[in-house]
Structure formats: C-alpha cells, structure tokens
Design an enzyme around this catalytic site. Structure first.
Site, PDB file in Angstrom:
ATOM      1  N   VAL A 134      39.199  38.779  35.195  1.00  0.00           N
ATOM      2  CA  VAL A 134      38.684  37.759  34.273  1.00  0.00           C
ATOM      3  C   VAL A 134      38.080  36.603  35.065  1.00  0.00           C
ATOM      4  O   VAL A 134      37.669  35.601  34.497  1.00  0.00           O
ATOM      5  CB  VAL A 134      39.788  37.235  33.320  1.00  0.00           C
ATOM      6  CG1 VAL A 134      40.232  38.341  32.364  1.00  0.00           C
ATOM      7  CG2 VAL A 134      40.976  36.663  34.082  1.00  0.00           C
TER       8      VAL A 134
ATOM      9  N   GLY B 211      32.514  49.888  35.744  1.00  0.00           N
ATOM     10  CA  GLY B 211      32.691  49.267  34.437  1.00  0.00           C
ATOM     11  C   GLY B 211      33.704  48.145  34.536  1.00  0.00           C
ATOM     12  O   GLY B 211      34.399  48.006  35.547  1.00  0.00           O
TER      13      GLY B 211
ATOM     14  N   THR C 240      39.666  46.159  30.908  1.00  0.00           N
ATOM     15  CA  THR C 240      40.184  45.037  30.111  1.00  0.00           C
ATOM     16  C   THR C 240      41.701  45.101  29.929  1.00  0.00           C
ATOM     17  O   THR C 240      42.268  44.293  29.203  1.00  0.00           O
ATOM     18  CB  THR C 240      39.507  44.991  28.726  1.00  0.00           C
ATOM     19  OG1 THR C 240      39.736  46.233  28.036  1.00  0.00           O
ATOM     20  CG2 THR C 240      38.004  44.754  28.851  1.00  0.00           C
TER      21      THR C 240
ATOM     22  N   GLY D 175      24.739  64.465  28.059  1.00  0.00           N
ATOM     23  CA  GLY D 175      23.486  63.809  28.416  1.00  0.00           C
ATOM     24  C   GLY D 175      23.619  62.303  28.533  1.00  0.00           C
ATOM     25  O   GLY D 175      22.718  61.635  29.041  1.00  0.00           O
ATOM     26  N   GLN D 176      24.740  61.740  28.062  1.00  0.00           N
ATOM     27  CA  GLN D 176      24.957  60.292  28.177  1.00  0.00           C
ATOM     28  C   GLN D 176      25.120  59.894  29.643  1.00  0.00           C
ATOM     29  O   GLN D 176      25.678  60.645  30.441  1.00  0.00           O
ATOM     30  CB  GLN D 176      26.237  59.883  27.442  1.00  0.00           C
ATOM     31  CG  GLN D 176      26.243  60.083  25.949  1.00  0.00           C
ATOM     32  CD  GLN D 176      27.668  60.015  25.422  1.00  0.00           C
ATOM     33  OE1 GLN D 176      28.353  61.025  25.353  1.00  0.00           O
ATOM     34  NE2 GLN D 176      28.115  58.815  25.075  1.00  0.00           N
TER      35      GLN D 176
ATOM     36  N   PRO E 176      27.910  54.307  33.529  1.00  0.00           N
ATOM     37  CA  PRO E 176      27.800  53.535  34.772  1.00  0.00           C
ATOM     38  C   PRO E 176      29.014  53.742  35.674  1.00  0.00           C
ATOM     39  O   PRO E 176      30.155  53.812  35.209  1.00  0.00           O
ATOM     40  CB  PRO E 176      27.716  52.092  34.276  1.00  0.00           C
ATOM     41  CG  PRO E 176      27.141  52.197  32.888  1.00  0.00           C
ATOM     42  CD  PRO E 176      27.746  53.455  32.337  1.00  0.00           C
TER      43      PRO E 176
ATOM     44  N   TYR F 268      45.732  47.569  24.367  1.00  0.00           N
ATOM     45  CA  TYR F 268      45.571  46.355  25.177  1.00  0.00           C
ATOM     46  C   TYR F 268      45.659  45.090  24.330  1.00  0.00           C
ATOM     47  O   TYR F 268      45.828  43.992  24.870  1.00  0.00           O
ATOM     48  CB  TYR F 268      44.244  46.369  25.941  1.00  0.00           C
ATOM     49  CG  TYR F 268      44.049  47.540  26.876  1.00  0.00           C
ATOM     50  CD1 TYR F 268      45.112  48.353  27.262  1.00  0.00           C
ATOM     51  CD2 TYR F 268      42.783  47.845  27.379  1.00  0.00           C
ATOM     52  CE1 TYR F 268      44.919  49.433  28.110  1.00  0.00           C
ATOM     53  CE2 TYR F 268      42.593  48.922  28.231  1.00  0.00           C
ATOM     54  CZ  TYR F 268      43.661  49.712  28.588  1.00  0.00           C
ATOM     55  OH  TYR F 268      43.464  50.782  29.434  1.00  0.00           O
TER      56      TYR F 268
ATOM     57  N   ASP G 288      35.441  49.104  29.361  1.00  0.00           N
ATOM     58  CA  ASP G 288      36.544  50.016  29.072  1.00  0.00           C
ATOM     59  C   ASP G 288      37.628  49.283  28.293  1.00  0.00           C
ATOM     60  O   ASP G 288      38.185  48.295  28.763  1.00  0.00           O
ATOM     61  CB  ASP G 288      37.129  50.575  30.374  1.00  0.00           C
ATOM     62  CG  ASP G 288      38.220  51.592  30.102  1.00  0.00           C
ATOM     63  OD1 ASP G 288      37.872  52.782  29.915  1.00  0.00           O
ATOM     64  OD2 ASP G 288      39.409  51.214  30.065  1.00  0.00           O
TER      65      ASP G 288
END
Length: 327
Positions: A267, A20, A23, A13-14, A17, A52, A47
């Site tokens: 960035v 996104g 990163t 149900g989430q 988008p 990372y 994300d």
C-alpha cells in the site's frame, strides 16, 4: 510515468500481466489509494478475494480510475477474485460471484479462482468454528464446485476460471471432469518455495502459473524470529547492488524470467512503483540458477488457528488439505 508491462496468454486468449497488485492484508482505508496509484503508474492487473474483506474499496478505486472518460478502459484491466470456502456448495457459487461483482462494481471478472480445495460449513460465517476453535467443514466435492463455476463462464460473469492452493493430484481431478478447463493456478511461490515441478506441470497442461507472496510475505502477523528472511539473502542483496535495484525487484525479475505471474502486495506508493519496474533489466542464466538454488520448500503461508489454547495449522486435518503431497 507509466511502465511497459509484459504478459502471459491464457488458453482463452486473454492476456494476464506478469506483475499485478495483490490486495491480501491491505487494510480498508489504505487499499483504495493503493489500487488507484497502481493503475495510475501502469499496473493492469489487480488480484482480489472476497475473504480479504476489502473488495468494496477496490471497486471504488477501479470505478474512479477506469472508464471512457479516464483514458483507461475496462478491457485493459485484468481483475481476479476468488470463491471463499463457505460458498463451495453448487447452489451458492453464482451468488458468491455476484456479491463480488457488486462490491467491485463490475459486470464481469477476468478470472475467478476457487480459493482452496476444501469447503467450510455452508452459511454466511467466513470462518465457522466448533466450540474448541477448530473450523467446521463441509464435505462438498471440489469437482461439484467446479461444475458450478463453469456455468459462470457460460453466463458471461467471468471470462476464465482457475484454482488456488491446489496440488497436482487435485488439478488432475478437476481436469478429468472439466468442460471448461482451469486457466490459472495460483499458489505461494518465491525462491524458498520455487515450485519447479508444479510450474512444469502447469505449463505442460496449459495453465498459467501465478505466485503469491513472491517476496516471502515479510508483513505476515505469525512471523517467528527463527524464520528465514528472503529479502536478507546475501546473494539477493549483492544482485540488487549490482543492478541498482531493490531486493524485491530482483525476486520479482526472477519470476518474470520464469514466466511466473507475481502479485506483490503493497500500500506504499514507492514500493508499488518499484515492484512494477522490473521490465528494464535481465538476470543472467547463472544468476537465475543461483536464486533457484535457494529453494528449501519453505512455506510461509500456512493458515493458523488457536484450538484449545494452542496454535495449529487451520486445515491440516482436512482430507483435501493440499500441502501433504510433494507438489
């Protein structure tokens, strides 16, 4: 200044988008400002991943941008992170997520992905190495890792769990034992690697499909002069001129119309904004097919290491390496 955003819906149900902010490769010192800027112009999907090495800064950006006094609630922002390969042992999974939550200064994630199907040697070394430079592996079964991830949902530490860099056979394996189904598959996806079969498979099995490196990862450090350059495709350039958009916007619009979530990394404020402004035009069916016809099953993201002085694919020798199957 904010742009409207479109979503896909997870089986939980989430709403995730369709665009996104990625990163990966965003250097500490730059990523905090990038995340703050993105949230300011309307991004609602970030994300991340432990490997990372920048989740602390991402967390600072979220903390400074999200809250009842800032006009943006935590519930409005979809945050993904990923379990790294040295923490696949079932006893390590919860600690790994709690470390990510601590760094991000969050109480829960919206989505937690298993970053790769294979495990590295247990411990705190992110890339444990043998004397010749090859990676030290561990034989933890990804099904056991998945069972540990399911507990995280029941504990409320993440709302959904999913997979990254898995092939169809491996996803089938997970589904066969899952009591909490995978909600998302995240893999490399762009016109040179269209992933049509894998997308169809995911959509048939209730997984939302997310594509990383949607612009062909032009800033990758291992780029070779002979590699094809997606952003220089004549057809893409022509469409960009026709619509008064950038080549990147054309590539992202193609994914939006295929219901593929995309997480372009940048960035640079102008590019962060541009990458998000893809909901105010549409490509024709013919243009969609022209872009799709560029597919050549070309994979940009194959991690490389140096073994005995030679550059070789990092994990191609592992029995669970996902990219030997057709899809």
């Amino acid at each position: 200044m904010a742009t409207a955003v479109e979503y896909e819906t997870l089986y939980t149900g989430q709403k995730i988008p369709l665009i996104g902010l990625g990163t990966w490769k965003s250097a500490p010192g730059q990523v905090k400002d990038a995340v703050k800027y993105a949230l300011g112009v309307g991004y609602r999907h970030i994300d991340c991943a432990f490997v990372y090495g920048n989740e602390t800064e991402v967390g600072e950006a979220i903390k400074e941008s999200v809250g009842s006094d800032k006009g943006l609630s935590r519930e409005e922002v979809f945050v993904t992170s990923k379990l790294w390969n040295n923490k696949h042992h079932p006893d390590d999974v919860e600690c790994a997520l709690r470390k990510t939550l601590q760094d991000l200064q969050l109480d829960y994630l919206d989505l937690y992905l298993m970053h790769w199907p294979y495990a590295f040697k247990r411990g705190d070394q992110i890339f444990p190495q043998n004397p010749d430079g090859s990676v030290q592996y561990d034989l933890t079964d990804y099904k056991d890792t998945w069972k540990a991830m399911e507990k995280l949902v029941k504990q409320g530490l993440t709302k959904a769990i999913g997979l990254s860099n898995f092939n169809k056979r491996q996803i089938d394996d997970i589904i066969s034992i899952a009591t909490v189904k995978p909600a998302v598959l995240q893999v490399e996806c762009h016109p040179y690697l269209a992933q049509n079969e894998l997308i169809a498979y995911c959509h048939a099995h209730g997984l939302v499909f997310t594509g990383y490196s949607p612009l062909g990862s032009p800033d990758r450090s291992w780029r070779k002069p002979e590699d094809p350059v997606l952003l220089e495709e004549p057809g893409i350039i022509a469409m960009a001129k026709k619509y008064g958009k950038s080549e990147a916007q054309i590539l992202l619009r193609w994914q939006v119309q295929r219901k593929v979530v995309s997480i372009p990394k940048s960035v640079t404020p102008t590019r962060i904004l541009q990458n998000f402004q893809v909901f105010d035009f549409s490509l024709s069916e013919e243009e969609m097919q022209l872009i799709g016809a560029l597919n050549k099953n070309w994979r940009y993201i194959i991690p490389l290491i140096t073994v005995n002085g030679k550059s070789v694919p990092r994990d191609a020798g592992h029995p669970l390496y996902p990219f030997n199957d057709p899809y």
